[in-house]
Write an enzyme that holds these catalytic residues in place. Structure first.
Site, PDB file in Angstrom:
ATOM      1  N   ARG A  81      75.672  34.468  77.537  1.00  0.00           N
ATOM      2  CA  ARG A  81      75.396  33.689  76.337  1.00  0.00           C
ATOM      3  C   ARG A  81      76.376  32.518  76.252  1.00  0.00           C
ATOM      4  O   ARG A  81      77.555  32.648  76.580  1.00  0.00           O
ATOM      5  CB  ARG A  81      75.510  34.557  75.079  1.00  0.00           C
ATOM      6  N   HIS A 131      69.081  27.594  81.135  1.00  0.00           N
ATOM      7  CA  HIS A 131      68.893  28.910  80.511  1.00  0.00           C
ATOM      8  C   HIS A 131      67.601  29.567  81.011  1.00  0.00           C
ATOM      9  O   HIS A 131      66.768  30.032  80.229  1.00  0.00           O
ATOM     10  CB  HIS A 131      68.856  28.793  78.988  1.00  0.00           C
TER      11      HIS A 131
END
Length: 313
Positions: A228, A276
Site C-alpha cells: 500500500r 498499481h
C-alpha cells in the site's frame, strides 16, 4: 435482495453485467441508480466516497472488490457490518509473478542493460547467484507466503517478517520489533506486501532504510513495494536513493494515486514504476470469489476472508 455496486475507475457496466449473470435472483444497481437505499442488503465496492455506505441502513455485508480494505476502514461512517476482502488464487499468483519479476529485474541489472542498449554499448556486468541474494518480505499473509515460497524455488535466500510469529517450511521468519531489525540487517531486496494500518503507515522511511546493509551481493539494498502506498514515505525513498541507502526500487503503489505530475519518481533511472497493477486480477476471478462469499452468507455458513477491524485486514 438488492445489491449496490461501486467500482471507481473501472468499467462499471462490465461488472454489472457479470454480477447480474451470476446472481439472477438479486437486483444489482450502481450507486447512481439507487432510489431505495433501505432495500440495499449488500455492497460490492472499490473505493467509494467516505460516508457513502452509511446511506444504507439495512446493509448486511460489505464486499471489497480487491485485497485491500484500508479505503473502507478509513471511513469514519463505515457501517458496523462484516467486511469481506478478496483472497483468491488468481490474485495471489499475479502478486507472486510481480514480486519474482521485480527481484529478477534488479538482480540481473536489467535497468543497466536497457540503458546500455539505448546508448549502443556492449558491456557485461557480473551478476551474483540467486543464493547469494537475501530477500526479506514484510508481510507473511497469503500473498507474502506464496511469494516467499516461489522466490525460494528460484534459489534466493528468503526470509519474512510478520506482526505475529509464523512458521514456514524453508523460510526463515521473524516477528515483532526486534525481529524486524534482525531481518532488515541482512536483507538485500526488501519486499513490502503489508496492508495499510495505523501501525504500518509511513513504515518505509529513512530510519528503516538506514538499517539495510550496503555490503550485500547487489552492492546495496533494493526496495519493492506492492502493498500500500501509505506505507511508504516517498520523500524518504528519494533521499535514500540520493544517499546510496537504496540503489534501486520497484514501486507499484503510491501515497497519492495516480502519482502526481512532476514527482521525481517518474524519471528516476533506478526506479521501476507500475500503476498499481501488480495483482490486478480478472473481473471473472474477483466476481467468482465475491459471489461465493455472498452465497455462503445466505446459506448461513461462515464467509472467508472477513476483515478483523482491530488489526486492519
Amino acid at each position: 435482495m438488492t445489491i449496490a455496486l461501486y467500482t471507481k475507475g473501472w468499467n462499471q457496466n462490465q461488472w454489472l453485467d457479470r454480477f447480474r449473470q451470476m446472481l439472477p435472483n438479486h437486483v444489482i444497481r450502481s450507486f447512481d441508480e439507487i432510489d431505495d437505499p433501505e432495500n440495499i442488503r449488500y455492497a460490492m465496492v472499490w473505493k467509494p466516497e467516505p460516508g457513502a455506505l452509511a446511506l444504507f441502513p439495512n446493509l448486511e455485508v460489505i464486499f471489497s472488490l480487491g485485497a485491500g480494505v484500508d479505503f473502507l476502514l478509513n471511513d469514519p461512517d463505515l457501517p458496523a457490518v462484516p467486511v469481506v476482502r478478496v483472497v483468491d488464487t488468481d490474485l495471489t499468483n499475479r502478486m507472486s509473478e510481480y514480486v519474482v519479476l521485480q527481484c529478477l529485474l534488479h538482480h540481473r541489472r536489467s535497468l543497466s542493460y536497457m540503458r546500455f542498449q539505448q546508448a549502443g554499448i556492449w558491456m557485461d556486468r557480473e551478476d551474483a547467484a540467486a543464493k547469494e541474494i537475501r530477500v526479506g518480505l514484510l508481510g507473511l499473509g497469503v500473498l507474502g507466503q506464496d511469494a516467499a515460497h516461489k522466490l525460494s524455488v528460484m534459489g534466493y535466500d528468503v526470509m519474512g517478517w510478520s506482526r505475529s510469529p509464523k512458521t514456514l517450511d524453508g523460510i526463515r521468519s521473524f516477528a515483532g520489533e526486534h525481529g524486524l531489525d534482525d531481518m532488515l540487517s541482512q536483507t538485500d531486496i526488501l519486499v513490502c506486501l503489508l496492508p495499510h494500518t495505523p501501525e504500518t503507515e509511513g513504515m518505509l522511511n529513512l530510519d528503516l532504510f538506514k538499517k539495510l546493509p550496503r555490503d550485500g551481493a547487489l552492492g546495496g539494498p533494493v526496495l519493492i513495494n506492492a502493498g500500500r502506498g501509505k506505507v511508504q514515505v516517498e520523500r524518504d525513498i528519494m533521499e535514500a536513493m540520493d544517499e546510496g541507502l537504496l540503489i534501486g526500487a520497484s514501486l507499484d503503489v503510491f501515497e497519492e494515486e495516480p502519482l502526481r505530475d512532476g514527482s521525481p519518481i517518474w524519471s528516476h533511472p533506478n526506479i521501476i514504476l507500475t500503476p498499481h497493477n501488480a495483482a490486478a486480477s480478472s473481473a471473472g476471478a474477483l466476481t467468482d470469489y465475491v459471489v461465493k462469499q455472498l452465497k455462503l452468507h445466505e446459506s448461513g455458513k461462515p464467509m472467508e476472508s472477513v476483515v478483523d477491524r482491530a488489526v486492519g485486514y
